[in-house]
Design a protein around this motif. Structure first.
Motif, PDB file in Angstrom:
ATOM      1  N   ILE A  19       0.848  -1.182   0.000  1.00 25.35           N
ATOM      2  CA  ILE A  19       0.000   0.000   0.000  1.00 25.35           C
ATOM      3  C   ILE A  19       0.888   1.237   0.000  1.00 25.35           C
ATOM      4  O   ILE A  19       2.048   1.197   0.400  1.00 25.35           O
ATOM      5  CB  ILE A  19      -0.979   0.049   1.202  1.00 25.35           C
ATOM      6  CG1 ILE A  19      -0.243   0.115   2.542  1.00 25.35           C
ATOM      7  CG2 ILE A  19      -1.958  -1.119   1.159  1.00 25.35           C
ATOM      8  CD1 ILE A  19      -1.146   0.407   3.734  1.00 25.35           C
ATOM      9  N   SER A  20       0.308   2.328  -0.479  1.00 23.94           N
ATOM     10  CA  SER A  20       1.006   3.612  -0.453  1.00 23.94           C
ATOM     11  C   SER A  20       0.842   4.225   0.930  1.00 23.94           C
ATOM     12  O   SER A  20       0.014   3.775   1.731  1.00 23.94           O
ATOM     13  CB  SER A  20       0.412   4.543  -1.512  1.00 23.94           C
ATOM     14  OG  SER A  20      -0.950   4.820  -1.211  1.00 23.94           O
ATOM     15  N   ASP A  70      -0.592   6.829   1.640  1.00 25.97           N
ATOM     16  CA  ASP A  70      -1.966   7.317   1.785  1.00 25.97           C
ATOM     17  C   ASP A  70      -3.006   6.199   1.672  1.00 25.97           C
ATOM     18  O   ASP A  70      -4.191   6.448   1.527  1.00 25.97           O
ATOM     19  CB  ASP A  70      -2.269   8.487   0.842  1.00 25.97           C
ATOM     20  CG  ASP A  70      -1.813   8.298  -0.593  1.00 25.97           C
ATOM     21  OD1 ASP A  70      -1.136   7.305  -0.897  1.00 25.97           O
ATOM     22  OD2 ASP A  70      -2.129   9.176  -1.417  1.00 25.97           O
ATOM     23  N   GLY A  71      -2.576   4.947   1.770  1.00 24.93           N
ATOM     24  CA  GLY A  71      -3.493   3.828   1.972  1.00 24.93           C
ATOM     25  C   GLY A  71      -4.051   3.135   0.753  1.00 24.93           C
ATOM     26  O   GLY A  71      -4.996   2.362   0.865  1.00 24.93           O
ATOM     27  N   TYR A  72      -3.471   3.351  -0.420  1.00 24.80           N
ATOM     28  CA  TYR A  72      -3.991   2.729  -1.633  1.00 24.80           C
ATOM     29  C   TYR A  72      -3.166   1.512  -2.037  1.00 24.80           C
ATOM     30  O   TYR A  72      -1.947   1.550  -1.982  1.00 24.80           O
ATOM     31  CB  TYR A  72      -4.005   3.727  -2.788  1.00 24.80           C
ATOM     32  CG  TYR A  72      -4.847   4.943  -2.501  1.00 24.80           C
ATOM     33  CD1 TYR A  72      -6.225   4.835  -2.323  1.00 24.80           C
ATOM     34  CD2 TYR A  72      -4.265   6.202  -2.394  1.00 24.80           C
ATOM     35  CE1 TYR A  72      -7.002   5.956  -2.051  1.00 24.80           C
ATOM     36  CE2 TYR A  72      -5.032   7.323  -2.129  1.00 24.80           C
ATOM     37  CZ  TYR A  72      -6.399   7.193  -1.959  1.00 24.80           C
ATOM     38  OH  TYR A  72      -7.170   8.301  -1.686  1.00 24.80           O
ATOM     39  N   TYR A 117      -3.754  -9.671   8.151  1.00 30.68           N
ATOM     40  CA  TYR A 117      -3.538  -8.658   7.116  1.00 30.68           C
ATOM     41  C   TYR A 117      -2.076  -8.256   7.157  1.00 30.68           C
ATOM     42  O   TYR A 117      -1.625  -7.670   8.137  1.00 30.68           O
ATOM     43  CB  TYR A 117      -4.426  -7.432   7.353  1.00 30.68           C
ATOM     44  CG  TYR A 117      -5.894  -7.757   7.289  1.00 30.68           C
ATOM     45  CD1 TYR A 117      -6.593  -7.633   6.093  1.00 30.68           C
ATOM     46  CD2 TYR A 117      -6.577  -8.225   8.412  1.00 30.68           C
ATOM     47  CE1 TYR A 117      -7.938  -7.949   6.020  1.00 30.68           C
ATOM     48  CE2 TYR A 117      -7.920  -8.544   8.344  1.00 30.68           C
ATOM     49  CZ  TYR A 117      -8.597  -8.403   7.154  1.00 30.68           C
ATOM     50  OH  TYR A 117      -9.931  -8.726   7.080  1.00 30.68           O
ATOM     51  N   VAL A 136       0.712  -5.969   5.345  1.00 32.35           N
ATOM     52  CA  VAL A 136       0.841  -4.865   4.397  1.00 32.35           C
ATOM     53  C   VAL A 136       2.269  -4.344   4.418  1.00 32.35           C
ATOM     54  O   VAL A 136       2.924  -4.314   5.460  1.00 32.35           O
ATOM     55  CB  VAL A 136      -0.154  -3.711   4.665  1.00 32.35           C
ATOM     56  CG1 VAL A 136      -1.583  -4.147   4.434  1.00 32.35           C
ATOM     57  CG2 VAL A 136       0.016  -3.151   6.057  1.00 32.35           C
ATOM     58  N   VAL A 151       3.947  -0.906   3.691  1.00 34.46           N
ATOM     59  CA  VAL A 151       3.693   0.509   3.446  1.00 34.46           C
ATOM     60  C   VAL A 151       4.897   1.054   2.687  1.00 34.46           C
ATOM     61  O   VAL A 151       6.030   0.996   3.172  1.00 34.46           O
ATOM     62  CB  VAL A 151       3.475   1.282   4.761  1.00 34.46           C
ATOM     63  CG1 VAL A 151       3.217   2.758   4.463  1.00 34.46           C
ATOM     64  CG2 VAL A 151       2.325   0.678   5.558  1.00 34.46           C
ATOM     65  N   SER A 188      -8.565   1.614  -2.059  1.00 30.37           N
ATOM     66  CA  SER A 188      -8.243   0.969  -0.790  1.00 30.37           C
ATOM     67  C   SER A 188      -8.655  -0.491  -0.883  1.00 30.37           C
ATOM     68  O   SER A 188      -9.665  -0.826  -1.501  1.00 30.37           O
ATOM     69  CB  SER A 188      -9.020   1.646   0.348  1.00 30.37           C
ATOM     70  OG  SER A 188      -9.053   0.815   1.493  1.00 30.37           O
ATOM     71  N   GLU A 192     -12.181  -0.962   0.374  1.00 33.58           N
ATOM     72  CA  GLU A 192     -13.237  -0.210  -0.283  1.00 33.58           C
ATOM     73  C   GLU A 192     -14.542  -0.999  -0.246  1.00 33.58           C
ATOM     74  O   GLU A 192     -14.583  -2.162  -0.652  1.00 33.58           O
ATOM     75  CB  GLU A 192     -12.816   0.031  -1.731  1.00 33.58           C
ATOM     76  CG  GLU A 192     -13.580   1.082  -2.465  1.00 33.58           C
ATOM     77  CD  GLU A 192     -12.913   1.352  -3.800  1.00 33.58           C
ATOM     78  OE1 GLU A 192     -13.389   0.802  -4.806  1.00 33.58           O
ATOM     79  OE2 GLU A 192     -11.903   2.080  -3.805  1.00 33.58           O
ATOM     80  N   CYS A 199      -2.027  -4.886  15.853  1.00 31.34           N
ATOM     81  CA  CYS A 199      -0.741  -5.086  15.200  1.00 31.34           C
ATOM     82  C   CYS A 199       0.027  -6.192  15.922  1.00 31.34           C
ATOM     83  O   CYS A 199       0.198  -6.155  17.137  1.00 31.34           O
ATOM     84  CB  CYS A 199       0.064  -3.790  15.199  1.00 31.34           C
ATOM     85  SG  CYS A 199       1.602  -3.904  14.259  1.00 31.34           S
TER      86      CYS A 199
END
Length: 187
Positions: free
Chosen positions: A10-11, A13-15, A141, A143, A145, A155, A158, A168
Motif C-alpha cells: 500500500i502507499s 496514503d493507503g492505496y 492482514y 501490508v 507501506v 483501498s 473499499e 498489530c
C-alpha cells in the motif's frame, strides 16, 4: 482450520493500486534486506488467491524469463504453487496450477478453510479482500507501506460495510523506507 492471510503493498496514503489500477509503484528494488524478507515470506507456500485483475498482472509477469532472472526462487514458488482465481468474466485460467472459481467466492473460501491444509494468501486483490473481510474470513492482514503518496487510488477495504478493529502483531522497517506491518482482526 487453515488460515487465510492478505499480503498487499500500500502507499503511504493507503492505496493498494493507483487511480489507473496500476501497482508498478510497488516494485521490488535493490534493497537486499527487503528482497530477502519478501523471498522468505513467500517460502511459506500455501494456496494463492487472486481476483481477475491481479491474476492477469501476476500471470503476465511470473512465468516470464524476466521474472526468472530477477527473482528466480520467488518466480519458481509463484509458478509451481497452487492458485485460485475468482472471476465471473474469465473463461479459463492458463497459468499452471490455477483453479478458476466463477461463482460462490465466499462459500468456496469458507469450504477451503474448513478443509485444512496449507495456509492461503490473497495477493494484491482489493475487491475480494473487502468482501471476505466483511464476513470475517481473513485471519491476518500483512501490508508493506511504501514511501510514496499516490493522491488517489483504491483501498483494499473499499466497500467494507462497517469499521473493523485490528491489532498489530508485527512491524519491521527496512532501509529502503518500506515498513511491513501484520495485523489480526479483533472482531
Amino acid at each position: 482450520m487453515r488460515k487465510l492471510a492478505v499480503f498487499n503493498n500500500i502507499s503511504l496514503d493507503g492505496y493498494f493500486c493507483d487511480a489507473r489500477g496500476g501497482m508498478d509503484w510497488a516494485k521490488m528494488d535493490n534493497d537486499a534486506e527487503f528482497n530477502a524478507f519478501i523471498t522468505e515470506n513467500a517460502r511459506g507456500g500455501g494456496v494463492l488467491l487472486f481476483g481477475r485483475v491481479t491474476y492477469d498482472l501476476m500471470a503476465g509477469f511470473w512465468p516470464t524469463p524476466a521474472a526468472q532472472q530477477m527473482m528466480p526462487e520467488l518466480a519458481e514458488n509463484m509458478n509451481k504453487g497452487p492458485k485460485v482465481v475468482f472471476s465471473r468474466s474469465m473463461v479459463e485460467a492458463g497459468w499452471n496450477n490455477t483453479t478458476l472459481v466463477r461463482d460462490g467466492m465466499i462459500e468456496t473460501v469458507r469450504r477451503m478453510k474448513l478443509e485444512g491444509g496449507p495456509a492461503m494468501v490473497i495477493l494484491g486483490s482489493g475487491s475480494i479482500v473487502a468482501q471476505l473481510a466483511a464476513v470475517n474470513l481473513i485471519d491476518e492482514y500483512q501490508v508493506v507501506v511504501n514511501p510514496i503518496a499516490l493522491g488517489a487510488g483504491r483501498s483494499m477495504f473499499e466497500g467494507l460495510p462497517q469499521a473493523m478493529n485490528l491489532r498489530c502483531t508485527l512491524s519491521r522497517t527496512f532501509r529502503n523506507g518500506k515498513t511491513f506491518l501484520s495485523y489480526e482482526p479483533l472482531n
